[in-house]
Write a protein that holds these residues in place. Structure first.
Motif, PDB file in Angstrom:
ATOM      1  N   ASP A   1       0.807  -1.216   0.000  1.00 19.78           N
ATOM      2  CA  ASP A   1       0.000   0.000   0.000  1.00 19.78           C
ATOM      3  C   ASP A   1       0.845   1.273   0.000  1.00 19.78           C
ATOM      4  O   ASP A   1       0.311   2.379   0.125  1.00 19.78           O
ATOM      5  CB  ASP A   1      -0.957   0.014   1.193  1.00 19.78           C
ATOM      6  N   LYS A   2       2.160   1.125  -0.157  1.00 18.44           N
ATOM      7  CA  LYS A   2       3.041   2.288  -0.202  1.00 18.44           C
ATOM      8  C   LYS A   2       3.327   2.647  -1.658  1.00 18.44           C
ATOM      9  O   LYS A   2       3.950   1.872  -2.382  1.00 18.44           O
ATOM     10  CB  LYS A   2       4.356   1.996   0.529  1.00 18.44           C
ATOM     11  N   PRO A   3       2.890   3.822  -2.130  1.00 15.23           N
ATOM     12  CA  PRO A   3       3.126   4.213  -3.525  1.00 15.23           C
ATOM     13  C   PRO A   3       4.616   4.273  -3.842  1.00 15.23           C
ATOM     14  O   PRO A   3       5.404   4.829  -3.071  1.00 15.23           O
ATOM     15  CB  PRO A   3       2.480   5.600  -3.619  1.00 15.23           C
ATOM     16  N   ALA A   4       4.999   3.689  -4.971  1.00 19.66           N
ATOM     17  CA  ALA A   4       6.413   3.663  -5.350  1.00 19.66           C
ATOM     18  C   ALA A   4       6.549   3.345  -6.832  1.00 19.66           C
ATOM     19  O   ALA A   4       5.596   2.925  -7.493  1.00 19.66           O
ATOM     20  CB  ALA A   4       7.169   2.626  -4.515  1.00 19.66           C
ATOM     21  N   ILE A   5       7.760   3.548  -7.326  1.00 17.91           N
ATOM     22  CA  ILE A   5       8.122   3.196  -8.704  1.00 17.91           C
ATOM     23  C   ILE A   5       9.209   2.134  -8.640  1.00 17.91           C
ATOM     24  O   ILE A   5      10.152   2.249  -7.861  1.00 17.91           O
ATOM     25  CB  ILE A   5       8.633   4.431  -9.473  1.00 17.91           C
ATOM     26  N   LEU A   6       9.072   1.102  -9.458  1.00 19.92           N
ATOM     27  CA  LEU A   6      10.044   0.004  -9.469  1.00 19.92           C
ATOM     28  C   LEU A   6      10.736  -0.094 -10.824  1.00 19.92           C
ATOM     29  O   LEU A   6      10.076  -0.222 -11.858  1.00 19.92           O
ATOM     30  CB  LEU A   6       9.342  -1.321  -9.170  1.00 19.92           C
ATOM     31  N   LEU A   7      12.080  -0.007 -10.808  1.00 17.73           N
ATOM     32  CA  LEU A   7      12.874  -0.321 -11.999  1.00 17.73           C
ATOM     33  C   LEU A   7      13.170  -1.813 -11.915  1.00 17.73           C
ATOM     34  O   LEU A   7      13.930  -2.252 -11.054  1.00 17.73           O
ATOM     35  CB  LEU A   7      14.167   0.500 -12.019  1.00 17.73           C
ATOM     36  N   LEU A   8      12.572  -2.575 -12.804  1.00 17.77           N
ATOM     37  CA  LEU A   8      12.554  -4.031 -12.690  1.00 17.77           C
ATOM     38  C   LEU A   8      13.288  -4.706 -13.840  1.00 17.77           C
ATOM     39  O   LEU A   8      12.929  -4.525 -15.007  1.00 17.77           O
ATOM     40  CB  LEU A   8      11.090  -4.500 -12.669  1.00 17.77           C
ATOM     41  N   ASP A   9      14.304  -5.502 -13.499  1.00 15.35           N
ATOM     42  CA  ASP A   9      15.018  -6.268 -14.514  1.00 15.35           C
ATOM     43  C   ASP A   9      14.101  -7.354 -15.067  1.00 15.35           C
ATOM     44  O   ASP A   9      13.436  -8.068 -14.310  1.00 15.35           O
ATOM     45  CB  ASP A   9      16.270  -6.888 -13.893  1.00 15.35           C
ATOM     46  N   LEU A  10      14.057  -7.493 -16.379  1.00 14.63           N
ATOM     47  CA  LEU A  10      13.166  -8.477 -16.991  1.00 14.63           C
ATOM     48  C   LEU A  10      13.725  -9.890 -16.889  1.00 14.63           C
ATOM     49  O   LEU A  10      13.003 -10.845 -16.595  1.00 14.63           O
ATOM     50  CB  LEU A  10      12.921  -8.116 -18.461  1.00 14.63           C
ATOM     51  N   ALA A  11      15.034 -10.051 -17.125  1.00 12.79           N
ATOM     52  CA  ALA A  11      15.634 -11.384 -17.174  1.00 12.79           C
ATOM     53  C   ALA A  11      16.385 -11.685 -15.883  1.00 12.79           C
ATOM     54  O   ALA A  11      17.534 -11.282 -15.704  1.00 12.79           O
ATOM     55  CB  ALA A  11      16.586 -11.487 -18.369  1.00 12.79           C
ATOM     56  N   MET A  12      15.713 -12.396 -14.967  1.00  3.74           N
ATOM     57  CA  MET A  12      16.342 -12.828 -13.723  1.00  3.74           C
ATOM     58  C   MET A  12      16.117 -14.324 -13.572  1.00  3.74           C
ATOM     59  O   MET A  12      15.032 -14.826 -13.906  1.00  3.74           O
ATOM     60  CB  MET A  12      15.749 -12.073 -12.518  1.00  3.74           C
TER      61      MET A  12
ATOM     62  N   GLY B   1      11.092 -10.871 -14.559  1.00  4.62           N
ATOM     63  CA  GLY B   1      10.311  -9.656 -14.398  1.00  4.62           C
ATOM     64  C   GLY B   1       8.820  -9.858 -14.586  1.00  4.62           C
ATOM     65  O   GLY B   1       8.008  -9.238 -13.894  1.00  4.62           O
ATOM     66  N   LEU B   2       8.439 -10.718 -15.520  1.00  4.72           N
ATOM     67  CA  LEU B   2       7.020 -10.978 -15.755  1.00  4.72           C
ATOM     68  C   LEU B   2       6.369 -11.600 -14.519  1.00  4.72           C
ATOM     69  O   LEU B   2       5.234 -11.271 -14.166  1.00  4.72           O
ATOM     70  CB  LEU B   2       6.834 -11.888 -16.964  1.00  4.72           C
ATOM     71  N   ALA B   3       7.095 -12.511 -13.852  1.00  2.00           N
ATOM     72  CA  ALA B   3       6.569 -13.147 -12.645  1.00  2.00           C
ATOM     73  C   ALA B   3       6.409 -12.131 -11.517  1.00  2.00           C
ATOM     74  O   ALA B   3       5.416 -12.148 -10.782  1.00  2.00           O
ATOM     75  CB  ALA B   3       7.478 -14.287 -12.201  1.00  2.00           C
ATOM     76  N   VAL B   4       7.386 -11.240 -11.368  1.00  4.75           N
ATOM     77  CA  VAL B   4       7.303 -10.213 -10.334  1.00  4.75           C
ATOM     78  C   VAL B   4       6.143  -9.257 -10.636  1.00  4.75           C
ATOM     79  O   VAL B   4       5.360  -8.908  -9.747  1.00  4.75           O
ATOM     80  CB  VAL B   4       8.623  -9.426 -10.231  1.00  4.75           C
ATOM     81  N   LEU B   5       6.009  -8.874 -11.900  1.00  9.84           N
ATOM     82  CA  LEU B   5       4.912  -7.995 -12.297  1.00  9.84           C
ATOM     83  C   LEU B   5       3.563  -8.641 -11.993  1.00  9.84           C
ATOM     84  O   LEU B   5       2.644  -7.991 -11.483  1.00  9.84           O
ATOM     85  CB  LEU B   5       5.028  -7.673 -13.790  1.00  9.84           C
ATOM     86  N   GLY B   6       3.449  -9.924 -12.293  1.00  6.35           N
ATOM     87  CA  GLY B   6       2.216 -10.648 -11.997  1.00  6.35           C
ATOM     88  C   GLY B   6       1.920 -10.687 -10.511  1.00  6.35           C
ATOM     89  O   GLY B   6       0.767 -10.540 -10.091  1.00  6.35           O
ATOM     90  N   ALA B   7       2.960 -10.881  -9.693  1.00  5.90           N
ATOM     91  CA  ALA B   7       2.776 -10.912  -8.239  1.00  5.90           C
ATOM     92  C   ALA B   7       2.301  -9.561  -7.716  1.00  5.90           C
ATOM     93  O   ALA B   7       1.430  -9.493  -6.844  1.00  5.90           O
ATOM     94  CB  ALA B   7       4.087 -11.303  -7.556  1.00  5.90           C
ATOM     95  N   LEU B   8       2.835  -8.483  -8.267  1.00 10.76           N
ATOM     96  CA  LEU B   8       2.416  -7.150  -7.842  1.00 10.76           C
ATOM     97  C   LEU B   8       0.948  -6.911  -8.163  1.00 10.76           C
ATOM     98  O   LEU B   8       0.215  -6.314  -7.373  1.00 10.76           O
ATOM     99  CB  LEU B   8       3.281  -6.082  -8.525  1.00 10.76           C
ATOM    100  N   GLN B   9       0.501  -7.406  -9.320  1.00  7.97           N
ATOM    101  CA  GLN B   9      -0.900  -7.244  -9.691  1.00  7.97           C
ATOM    102  C   GLN B   9      -1.805  -8.058  -8.781  1.00  7.97           C
ATOM    103  O   GLN B   9      -2.852  -7.571  -8.327  1.00  7.97           O
ATOM    104  CB  GLN B   9      -1.105  -7.667 -11.143  1.00  7.97           C
ATOM    105  N   GLN B  10      -1.415  -9.281  -8.503  1.00 12.18           N
ATOM    106  CA  GLN B  10      -2.225 -10.130  -7.633  1.00 12.18           C
ATOM    107  C   GLN B  10      -2.373  -9.522  -6.246  1.00 12.18           C
ATOM    108  O   GLN B  10      -3.415  -9.663  -5.598  1.00 12.18           O
ATOM    109  CB  GLN B  10      -1.604 -11.524  -7.531  1.00 12.18           C
ATOM    110  N   ARG B  11      -1.347  -8.832  -5.804  1.00 15.24           N
ATOM    111  CA  ARG B  11      -1.356  -8.234  -4.465  1.00 15.24           C
ATOM    112  C   ARG B  11      -1.972  -6.838  -4.458  1.00 15.24           C
ATOM    113  O   ARG B  11      -2.001  -6.183  -3.428  1.00 15.24           O
ATOM    114  CB  ARG B  11       0.083  -8.186  -3.932  1.00 15.24           C
ATOM    115  N   ARG B  12      -2.447  -6.372  -5.588  1.00 13.96           N
ATOM    116  CA  ARG B  12      -3.036  -5.031  -5.719  1.00 13.96           C
ATOM    117  C   ARG B  12      -2.061  -3.956  -5.232  1.00 13.96           C
ATOM    118  O   ARG B  12      -2.441  -3.001  -4.529  1.00 13.96           O
ATOM    119  CB  ARG B  12      -4.355  -4.936  -4.951  1.00 13.96           C
ATOM    120  N   SER B  13      -0.812  -4.110  -5.606  1.00 13.57           N
ATOM    121  CA  SER B  13       0.226  -3.190  -5.175  1.00 13.57           C
ATOM    122  C   SER B  13       0.065  -1.832  -5.856  1.00 13.57           C
ATOM    123  O   SER B  13      -0.392  -1.735  -6.989  1.00 13.57           O
ATOM    124  CB  SER B  13       1.598  -3.781  -5.502  1.00 13.57           C
TER     125      SER B  13
END
Length: 202
Positions: free
Chosen positions: A43-54, A59-71
């Protein structure tokens, strides 16, 4: 606004933190996706610079997790030269932009501006979603039917209840959502549906 960096290469994290510092921004960095997700305050507003290939979680998995958590975190992807097709896919999943490494400061500044606007919208969506959780099942049902353009009478017929019952549920829902008119109610419903849809994207 807080800026996060997530990249499995600690040298890249350090370089990007140095760049952001030179641009006048304070940042925090992680090299482990699971640690980042474990420590993130959704619930803390922020910007994430996210590496795609880890290797651990991409990055796609992390992005999906953020969406599921309503970040309320807006994502800017960092990509290598060959990652553009995946980056385009990530844009469809809600990423703001993608930047090829090494990052160009001017492009980063533009992307950060876009990300701030995205954070504002995510924050408002999260607020509206919290309001909707206070509605009863019937109140949410009435609001959804109002949003389709049905009159109170038509809603009453569809739900097999009295018109007065619909009016009471509608007024209660508007009070809980802190809206004063139909336009605000419809705007809140749209934001709620957008957030709900985003959280269930694959």
């Amino acid at each position: 606004m807080q800026i996060y960096i997530l990249d499995d290469d600690e040298q890249v994290v350090a370089a990007n933190r140095f760049l952001l510092n030179a641009m006048g921004h304070v940042s925090l960095g992680w090299s482990c996706p699971r640690q980042f997700l474990g420590e993130l305050e959704d619930d803390k507003p922020a910007i994430l610079l996210l590496d795609l290939a880890m290797p651990e979680l991409d990055g796609l998995a992390v992005l999906g997790a953020l969406q599921q958590r309503r970040s309320t975190v807006a994502v800017i992807l960092l990509t290598g030269h060959g990652d553009v097709p995946q980056a385009v896919e990530a844009m469809k999943l809600g990423a703001v932009d993608f930047l090829e490494k090494p990052i160009d400061a001017r492009r980063l500044a533009t992307a950060l501006g876009q990300a701030r606007r995205k954070v504002d919208r995510l924050t408002e969506q999260a607020r509206v979603h919290r309001c909707f959780t206070r509605l009863s099942v019937r109140e949410r049902e009435v609001v959804s039917l109002v949003a389709t353009g049905l009159t109170n009478k038509a809603i009453a017929e569809q739900l097999c209840v009295a018109v007065r019952t619909v009016e009471v549920h509608r007024a209660s829902a508007m009070h809980k959502l802190s809206v004063a008119n139909m336009a605000e109610l419809l705007n809140h419903w749209q934001l709620y549906r957008e957030k709900d849809s985003d959280s269930h994207k694959p």
